[in-house]
Design a protein around this motif. Structure first.
Motif, PDB file in Angstrom:
ATOM      1  N   VAL A   2       0.965  -1.148  -0.209  1.00 46.28           N
ATOM      2  CA  VAL A   2      -0.149   0.011   0.058  1.00 46.28           C
ATOM      3  C   VAL A   2       0.957   1.337   0.005  1.00 46.28           C
ATOM      4  O   VAL A   2       0.711   2.042  -0.646  1.00 46.28           O
ATOM      5  CB  VAL A   2      -1.075   0.164   1.263  1.00 46.28           C
ATOM      6  N   HIS A   3       1.794   1.293   0.941  1.00 48.43           N
ATOM      7  CA  HIS A   3       2.499   2.536   0.919  1.00 48.43           C
ATOM      8  C   HIS A   3       3.342   3.053  -0.119  1.00 48.43           C
ATOM      9  O   HIS A   3       3.729   3.980  -0.460  1.00 48.43           O
ATOM     10  CB  HIS A   3       3.305   2.683   2.324  1.00 48.43           C
ATOM     11  N   LEU A   4       3.955   1.803  -0.892  1.00 47.50           N
ATOM     12  CA  LEU A   4       4.816   1.878  -2.123  1.00 47.50           C
ATOM     13  C   LEU A   4       3.666   2.418  -3.415  1.00 47.50           C
ATOM     14  O   LEU A   4       4.220   2.933  -4.076  1.00 47.50           O
ATOM     15  CB  LEU A   4       5.579   0.586  -2.244  1.00 47.50           C
ATOM     16  N   ALA A   5       2.554   1.976  -3.038  1.00 44.22           N
ATOM     17  CA  ALA A   5       1.703   2.211  -4.338  1.00 44.22           C
ATOM     18  C   ALA A   5       1.248   3.672  -3.961  1.00 44.22           C
ATOM     19  O   ALA A   5       1.006   4.363  -5.057  1.00 44.22           O
ATOM     20  CB  ALA A   5       0.322   1.262  -4.435  1.00 44.22           C
ATOM     21  N   LEU A   6       1.115   4.220  -2.913  1.00 40.65           N
ATOM     22  CA  LEU A   6       0.867   5.434  -2.764  1.00 40.65           C
ATOM     23  C   LEU A   6       2.070   6.396  -3.383  1.00 40.65           C
ATOM     24  O   LEU A   6       1.686   7.506  -4.040  1.00 40.65           O
ATOM     25  CB  LEU A   6       0.486   6.022  -1.252  1.00 40.65           C
ATOM     26  N   ARG A   7       3.183   6.111  -3.000  1.00 47.84           N
ATOM     27  CA  ARG A   7       4.376   6.640  -3.647  1.00 47.84           C
ATOM     28  C   ARG A   7       4.432   6.432  -5.063  1.00 47.84           C
ATOM     29  O   ARG A   7       4.702   7.554  -5.711  1.00 47.84           O
ATOM     30  CB  ARG A   7       5.574   5.975  -2.950  1.00 47.84           C
ATOM     31  N   LEU A   8       3.798   5.523  -5.750  1.00 44.17           N
ATOM     32  CA  LEU A   8       4.023   5.209  -7.248  1.00 44.17           C
ATOM     33  C   LEU A   8       2.953   6.351  -7.862  1.00 44.17           C
ATOM     34  O   LEU A   8       3.254   6.706  -8.867  1.00 44.17           O
ATOM     35  CB  LEU A   8       3.503   3.915  -7.452  1.00 44.17           C
ATOM     36  N   CYS A   9       1.747   6.261  -7.068  1.00 51.47           N
ATOM     37  CA  CYS A   9       0.808   7.530  -7.561  1.00 51.47           C
ATOM     38  C   CYS A   9       1.506   8.695  -7.626  1.00 51.47           C
ATOM     39  O   CYS A   9       1.458   9.383  -8.562  1.00 51.47           O
ATOM     40  CB  CYS A   9      -0.420   7.355  -6.651  1.00 51.47           C
ATOM     41  N   LEU A  10       2.053   9.193  -6.422  1.00 51.05           N
ATOM     42  CA  LEU A  10       2.734  10.484  -6.276  1.00 51.05           C
ATOM     43  C   LEU A  10       3.957  10.745  -7.404  1.00 51.05           C
ATOM     44  O   LEU A  10       4.501  11.707  -7.460  1.00 51.05           O
ATOM     45  CB  LEU A  10       3.363  10.742  -4.980  1.00 51.05           C
ATOM     46  N   ASP A  11       4.468   9.440  -7.780  1.00 53.42           N
ATOM     47  CA  ASP A  11       5.746   9.594  -8.695  1.00 53.42           C
ATOM     48  C   ASP A  11       5.166   9.731 -10.112  1.00 53.42           C
ATOM     49  O   ASP A  11       5.778   9.741 -11.048  1.00 53.42           O
ATOM     50  CB  ASP A  11       6.540   8.571  -8.646  1.00 53.42           C
ATOM     51  N   SER A  12       3.694   9.846 -10.272  1.00 55.21           N
ATOM     52  CA  SER A  12       2.994  10.176 -11.430  1.00 55.21           C
ATOM     53  C   SER A  12       3.024  11.514 -12.046  1.00 55.21           C
ATOM     54  O   SER A  12       2.941  12.378 -11.434  1.00 55.21           O
ATOM     55  CB  SER A  12       1.773   9.595 -11.530  1.00 55.21           C
ATOM     56  N   GLY A  13       3.120  11.742 -13.473  1.00 58.62           N
ATOM     57  CA  GLY A  13       2.928  12.966 -14.049  1.00 58.62           C
ATOM     58  C   GLY A  13       1.716  13.491 -14.158  1.00 58.62           C
ATOM     59  O   GLY A  13       1.481  14.827 -14.318  1.00 58.62           O
ATOM     60  N   SER A  14       0.570  12.836 -14.026  1.00 59.35           N
ATOM     61  CA  SER A  14      -0.770  13.133 -14.185  1.00 59.35           C
ATOM     62  C   SER A  14      -1.573  12.292 -13.343  1.00 59.35           C
ATOM     63  O   SER A  14      -1.151  11.019 -12.871  1.00 59.35           O
ATOM     64  CB  SER A  14      -1.050  13.128 -15.470  1.00 59.35           C
ATOM     65  N   ARG A  15      -2.894  12.644 -13.135  1.00 59.51           N
ATOM     66  CA  ARG A  15      -3.842  11.722 -12.537  1.00 59.51           C
ATOM     67  C   ARG A  15      -4.141  10.436 -13.152  1.00 59.51           C
ATOM     68  O   ARG A  15      -4.173   9.298 -12.978  1.00 59.51           O
ATOM     69  CB  ARG A  15      -5.051  12.364 -12.275  1.00 59.51           C
ATOM     70  N   ALA A  16      -4.249  10.833 -14.617  1.00 58.01           N
ATOM     71  CA  ALA A  16      -4.465   9.595 -15.328  1.00 58.01           C
ATOM     72  C   ALA A  16      -3.383   8.670 -15.375  1.00 58.01           C
ATOM     73  O   ALA A  16      -3.608   7.505 -15.367  1.00 58.01           O
ATOM     74  CB  ALA A  16      -4.671  10.147 -17.074  1.00 58.01           C
TER      75      ALA A  16
END
Length: 195
Positions: free
Chosen positions: A176-190
Motif C-alpha cells: 500500500v505505502h509503495l503504491a501511494l508513492r507510485l501514484c505520487l511519482d506520476s506526472g498526471s492523475r491519468a
C-alpha cells in the motif's frame, strides 16, 4: 512536525531521510514492534520474516523503491528488513490482524479537486510523523521510515488513504505505502490511475 528535505538518486533520497529523521525512525520501529506484537501476535523477528516475503516481487518490479529503503537503512544503521517492514505496516496491520483505519474523501468540480483526510491512528505514533519533501516535486505527510503515504506532487496528483481490514497478504502486489508513492511519482492523475 519535522520537515525532511531530500533530493538525488533513490538511495540518496533514502539516506537523507534516514539522516534527518533518525530518532523518529527509531520511534516508528519501537511503535510498530509493540503494535505488531499486540495486534498481529508477531515478534519483531517474525515481522522481518514476513517482510522478506515481499522481496522477490519488489526486486523484480520496483528496485528503485528498495534502493530508497536501503538508503534509509544505511543512514540509520537499522537492518534493511526493519525499514522494509515499516513500509509494509499496512499489510501486516490490516492483513494479519483486525484494525480499522482512517477516512478520506474527494470532491471534484469542473475546475478543482479537493482532498481531505483524517488520520485517526494511534496517538503514540504522532511524535514520529514527518513532512517529507522530495525535490523537485513531492510533499508527503508520512511516518518516519516510510517512503510513501498521504501527499501531493507538483503535477496536481494527490493521494489519501482509507484502510480497512482484509485478511491475508498477496506478495505479488505492490504494498500500500509503495503504491501511494507510485501514484505520487506520476506526472498526471491519468498516469497514476493507469499504474
Amino acid at each position: 512536525m519535522k520537515t525532511v528535505v531530500c533530493s538525488g538518486t533513490p538511495f540518496e533520497i533514502g539516506f537523507q531521510h534516514g539522516q534527518q529523521a533518525r530518532n523518529e525512525i527509531q520511534g516508528s520501529i519501537d511503535f510498530y514492534t509493540k503494535l505488531f506484537r499486540e495486534s498481529a501476535k508477531l515478534s519483531w523477528d517474525e515481522v522481518l520474516q514476513v517482510a522478506e516475503k515481499s522481496m522477490p516481487f519488489l526486486r523484480e518490479t520496483f528496485p528503485h523503491y528498495l534502493d530508497e529503503i536501503n538508503g534509509i537503512a544505511t543512514a540509520t544503521t537499522h537492518p534493511f528488513l526493519s525499514i522494509l517492514a515499516l513500509n509494509l505496516r499496512t499489510e501486516i496491520t490490516y492483513g494479519l490482524s483486525t484494525q480499522d483505519g482512517c477516512t478520506a474523501l474527494s470532491l471534484s468540480t469542473p475546475s478543482t479537486t479537493y482532498l481531505a483526510q483524517n488520520w485517526d491512528w494511534h496517538p503514540s505514533q504522532s511524535p514520529n510523523l514527518i513532512h517529507l519533501r522530495i525535490h523537485p516535486h513531492l510533499s508527503l505527510l508520512t511516518e518516519a521510515g516510510l517512503i510513501g503515504k498521504i501527499g501531493l506532487n507538483a503535477h496536481g496528483v494527490g493521494v489519501c488513504l482509507n484502510a480497512i481490514t482484509a485478511r491475508g497478504i498477496d506478495w505479488r502486489r505492490l504494498p500500500v505505502h509503495l503504491a501511494l508513492r507510485l501514484c505520487l511519482d506520476s506526472g498526471s492523475r491519468a498516469e497514476a490511475v493507469r499504474r
